[in-house]
Enzyme design. Structure first.
Site, PDB file in Angstrom:
ATOM      1  N   ASP A 137      -2.531 -19.405  -5.087  1.00  0.00           N
ATOM      2  CA  ASP A 137      -2.927 -18.479  -3.802  1.00  0.00           C
ATOM      3  C   ASP A 137      -4.432 -18.773  -3.430  1.00  0.00           C
ATOM      4  OD1 ASP A 137      -3.473 -15.991  -2.136  1.00  0.00           O
ATOM      5  OD2 ASP A 137      -1.671 -15.485  -2.945  1.00  0.00           O
ATOM      6  N   HIS A 201      -6.870 -12.627  -0.711  1.00  0.00           N
ATOM      7  CA  HIS A 201      -5.610 -12.639  -0.838  1.00  0.00           C
ATOM      8  C   HIS A 201      -4.782 -12.899  -2.253  1.00  0.00           C
ATOM      9  CE1 HIS A 201      -1.455 -14.420   0.448  1.00  0.00           C
ATOM     10  NE2 HIS A 201      -1.538 -13.624   1.234  1.00  0.00           N
ATOM     11  N   SER A 529       3.752 -12.192   2.133  1.00  0.00           N
ATOM     12  CA  SER A 529       2.601 -12.314   1.039  1.00  0.00           C
ATOM     13  C   SER A 529       2.681 -11.172  -0.110  1.00  0.00           C
ATOM     14  CB  SER A 529       1.387 -12.682   1.482  1.00  0.00           C
ATOM     15  OG  SER A 529       1.342 -14.004   2.088  1.00  0.00           O
TER      16      SER A 529
END
Ligand code: NAG
Ligand code: NAG
Ligand code: NAG
Ligand code: NAG
Ligand code: NAG
Ligand code: NAG
Ligand code: NAG
Ligand code: NAG
Ligand code: NAG
Ligand code: NAG
Length: 738
Positions: A137, A201, A529
């Site tokens: 990620d 994220h 996600s």
């Protein structure tokens, strides 16, 4: 401008110049050359790759053009080539595919309770704390309270990875590994080198899988509760593959190469790109294949390109593809008008205007005339189209959704109200007070704004509400059918991916907008996600009870125990939710498993027309596609059934499957089939009697008849009185989706 930032600015322009002048002389582009598994007798090295390139392209090869060699878990390299050279390299012995180094994109804690995984569920803590989750990620924020390592022992002995430590980054016994990848070597401005997460994220996904318990967590008061990952004792290995300009294929493969060799147990991958035309022309499918070959399941986000059909991005049969659905909680941000009326909008609004009424202005009435705009354009709040002087101190009404990253032109505005007919299940944090409403409410507000002499409004801080009928698959979640292999149903299942609270980095603005100055430790965001790490965690939870289960077994457990989802809330039915909604407690005890090993996928690839040569190189053994050593797609031991067929044509399709008993030693399962009239589904045998654990029995399922609508949904349940081993059966006409 401080002298430091002036220096950075200068460096930025110098680097632009450098690239510009560089590209005039060199029209080589970066390619991935994929060569499958290592040959049995040797591990490939950089010098081997150099020799290959010298042979293929001769004297024009310079060592500097070989950017990276994959040599741990599979064979291949990253190299700069001209189009002519690509042709030459493609023809070399051992080369499976050559594809450009493209860019992929990034695609709590109500969610765990919503699925029944309460804080009190039974666990196997000692095994769980030996599970290592690899998260590919944007890196990780190591100082997050979700990653404290109090009470964790040293990393499990099997761990072979490492930590890229620096002044500002170190690992602990929770984050046991961290690496970063930038094969190109050129860092974009604003990116921080090393594994630190400056986006948020990666911290969010990692904490959703394995974050520890954090009491009284909230996003500035929203979603207050105990934040936790699904396997809070598990360890995290972070692989930073995504930067401010995306996630390159070269870096994705480099991370898979390392993660597999480092000894991770499961991989969480919330990234995707365009639909590949071939499984071995796609860095993600390739990486996941080698992970599977090494006993590691890769859980992947389906994509955020819904609701249209064929939009699923990650769908290789050896990985788990996860759609995103709602929980029972939603966030509402109310708009109150000066005349007392109020409307429920959506957004994640942490700003509190204290109920103060501010002047309301309709964007259609304040065009930026000097730039040539009139009201018919400015009403949509397109860039520069509204007069920025006339929004100052006001709340602006726009006839369209404006991305949180593009509200900068409203600087000085108090807030933004947006109205349109977009689905209201995709909500965002904004850098200013914001609310997003439907067109009916919007029309009432715009007529109030037009017709009242001094219109005013306020936007309230978000409050928690409930969905009446939930879960449903979010509009943004990518849909099947599977674009390459339509007879394998994708996505596989759905999990919570709407308005998920999880850890964040104070280095990245929660709305993604640069002008957003909030520095938060938790953020509420949506996407596949976010659903992917939920599925990763559940697979890890199941693995903590059954450490020896194969990737396919874990997948099967998750899929066959999924909670049914309602077709009336999801018109795309199984193409939205696959087998249904993930069920963590059920998945631990599935009764039967549809197992598969590398050989099954190899036989499937042969059946799909991939050549013996390709299949041997991918698998690294002497498997052959000849002599009947292949399976039709219908015989891949997959825990769901799909059939693509023209409407009103008569069908007779046989599927061969095997199930392994993992329930009670002596058990008898009866087949229960349900489906629409017009389809006749038969099982042979229709009763399976097991005498031992681990025993595997085969059966055939036959579908006959024809379909009269685009999708016909049916199901098979193997029932022993204790377990319901459920598989969806989907017969569909692909032409009705185009
Ligand atoms: C780059 O392209 C031009 C024409 O498009 C060609 O003449 C030149 O040889 C190429 N250079 C390299 C290094 O391939
Ligand atoms: C490291 O942290 C210090 C103190 O928080 C900060 O001033 C510095 O900019 C950071 N360096 C990098 C490269 O992030
Ligand atoms: C892989 O993709 C490239 C670019 O789209 C294409 O030219 C090539 O033919 C593809 N290769 C295979 C093996 O499908
Ligand atoms: C709302 O009230 C709080 C507490 O009195 C104050 O700190 C804050 O600045 C106020 N916000 C606005 C936008 O007036
Ligand atoms: C507004 O601008 C658009 C695009 O520039 C133009 O097509 C339209 O005719 C204009 N409308 C009016 C009422 O001037
Ligand atoms: C109008 O748009 C231009 C850019 O086209 C921008 O430079 C200018 O600041 C805008 N004017 C106002 C008053 O918003
Ligand atoms: C508000 O005024 C604009 C023109 O300025 C017009 O296009 C729009 O239809 C009006 N809306 C309502 C609801 O009256
Ligand atoms: C599935 O197959 C693999 C590979 O043969 C084996 O290790 C595993 O025990 C089998 N069963 C389960 C439940 O994973
Ligand atoms: C090739 O496969 C056969 C069985 O099909 C096996 O006996 C042999 O050892 C294999 N050879 C190699 C080099 O793997
Ligand atoms: C299974 O059933 C057989 C006969 O019905 C019996 O002999 C055997 O002991 C049973 N095994 C177990 C583990 O219950």
């Amino acid at each position: 401008m401080s002298s430091l930032s002036r220096l950075l600015f200068l460096a930025f322009f110098l680097s632009l110049l450098f690239f510009a002048s560089n590209s005039e002389h060199d029209n080589r582009t970066t390619y991935i050359v994929y060569m499958g598994s290592h040959p049995k007798d040797r591990v490939s090295t950089r010098s081997h790759h150099e020799r290959m390139l010298e042979e293929a392209i001769g004297s024009s090869f310079t060592r500097g053009s070989l950017l990276h060699s994959y040599k741990k878990s599979f064979n291949g390299f990253v190299v700069k080539l001209t189009e002519d050279e690509v042709q030459k390299v493609s023809e070399m012995k051992g080369v499976i595919s050559v594809f450009p180094n493209g860019k992929k994109q990034l695609h709590t804690t109500r969610s765990w309770d919503f699925m029944g995984l309460s804080q009190q569920v039974s666990r196997v803590p000692l095994v769980e704390s030996d599970i290592i989750v690899g998260v590919l990620d944007t890196g990780i924020w190591p100082e997050s309270p979700s990653f404290l390592d109090e009470g964790y022992g040293p990393p499990p002995p099997k761990w072979k990875g490492s930590c890229e430590t620096s002044l500002n980054f170190s690992c602990n016994n929770k984050i046991i590994g961290a690496r970063s990848y930038r094969t190109s070597g050129n860092y974009a401005i604003g990116d921080i080198q090393g594994p630190i997460d400056s986006n948020g994220h990666g911290t969010h996904t990692a904490s959703t899988v394995a974050g520890g318990l954090v009491r009284q967590a909230s996003m500035l008061g929203l979603g207050t509760g105990t934040a936790r990952g699904g396997v809070p004792s598990a360890r995290i290995a972070s692989y930073k593959i995504c930067w401010s300009d995306g996630c390159s294929d070269a870096d994705i493969l480099a991370a898979f190469d390392d993660a597999i060799a480092d000894g991770v147990d499961i991989i969480s991958f919330s990234v995707g790109g365009h639909t590949p035309n071939n499984y071995f022309n796609d860095s993600i499918a390739i990486g996941a294949f080698h992970a599977m070959k090494n006993g590691i399941l890769t859980s992947m986000s389906a994509g955020n390109d819904g609701w249209k059909p064929f939009t699923i991005r990650n769908f290789s049969p050896w990985s788990l593809s996860v759609a995103a659905s709602t929980t029972d909680r939603r966030f509402l941000s109310k708009v109150q008008l000066g005349d007392g009326r109020s409307f429920d909008g959506v957004t994640i609004n942490t700003f509190d205007l204290n109920g103060t009424q501010y002047p309301l202005v309709y964007a259609g009435n304040i065009p930026n005339v000097s730039a040539g705009f009139n009201g018919s354009i400015s009403r949509f709040c397109l860039r520069n189209s509204v007069d920025s002087d006339l929004v100052k101190g006001k709340i602006v009404l726009c006839d369209h959704f404006v991305s949180p990253k593009k509200t900068i032109f409203l600087e000085g505005a108090i807030g933004i109200i947006m109205q349109d007919n977009r689905p209201k299940d995709l909500t965002f944090p904004f850098p200013l007070p914001a609310s997003h409403l439907g067109t009916q409410q919007g029309a009432l507000i715009s007529s109030y704004a037009n017709l009242t002499s001094l219109p005013t409004a306020t936007i309230l801080k978000s409050t928690e509400g409930k969905y009446k009928a939930t879960p449903f698959v979010a509009s943004f979640s990518s849909r099947g059918p599977n674009p390459i292999t339509p007879d394998i149903l994708k996505p596989d299942l759905s999990g919570p991916g709407v308005e998920i609270l999880a850890a964040w980095t104070p280095l990245g603005p929660p709305s993604g907008a640069e002008e957003d100055t909030r520095q938060l430790l938790f953020n509420i965001i949506s996407g596949t996600s976010m659903s992917c790490p939920h599925a990763t965690a559940v697979a890890a939870y199941v693995k903590s009870f059954h450490p020896s289960w194969s990737p396919a077994a874990l997948k099967s457990a998750l899929m066959t125990t999924a909670f049914p989802m309602r077709a009336d809330l999801n018109p795309d039915a199984e193409f939205a939710y696959g087998s249904g909604h993930i069920n963590p407690l059920g998945a631990v005890n599935p009764g039967l498993i549809y197992n598969a090993t590398e050989i099954d996928y190899v036989r499937f690839l042969c059946g799909q027309g991939y050549s013996t040569k390709l299949v041997q190189q991918v698998s690294g053994d002497n498997s052959s596609c000849s002599r009947g050593d292949f399976d039709l797609v219908f015989d891949l031991n997959y825990p769901s059934f799909a059939l693509s067929t023209p409407m009103s044509t008569s069908i007779s399709q046989v599927y061969r499957r095997r199930v392994t008993n993992v329930g009670s030693a002596n058990s008898t399962y009866k087949a229960i089939v349900s489906g629409p009239s017009g389809l006749k589904i038969t099982l042979n045998p229709s009763v399976l009697s097991f005498k031992a654990l681990g025993e595997e029995l085969s059966f055939e399922l036959t579908i006959e008849g024809s379909i009269s609508r685009g999708i016909a949904s049916a199901s098979l349940v193997w029932d022993d009185g204790q377990h319901n081993v459920k598989s969806p059966i989907v017969v569909f006409d692909p032409n009705t989706f185009n």
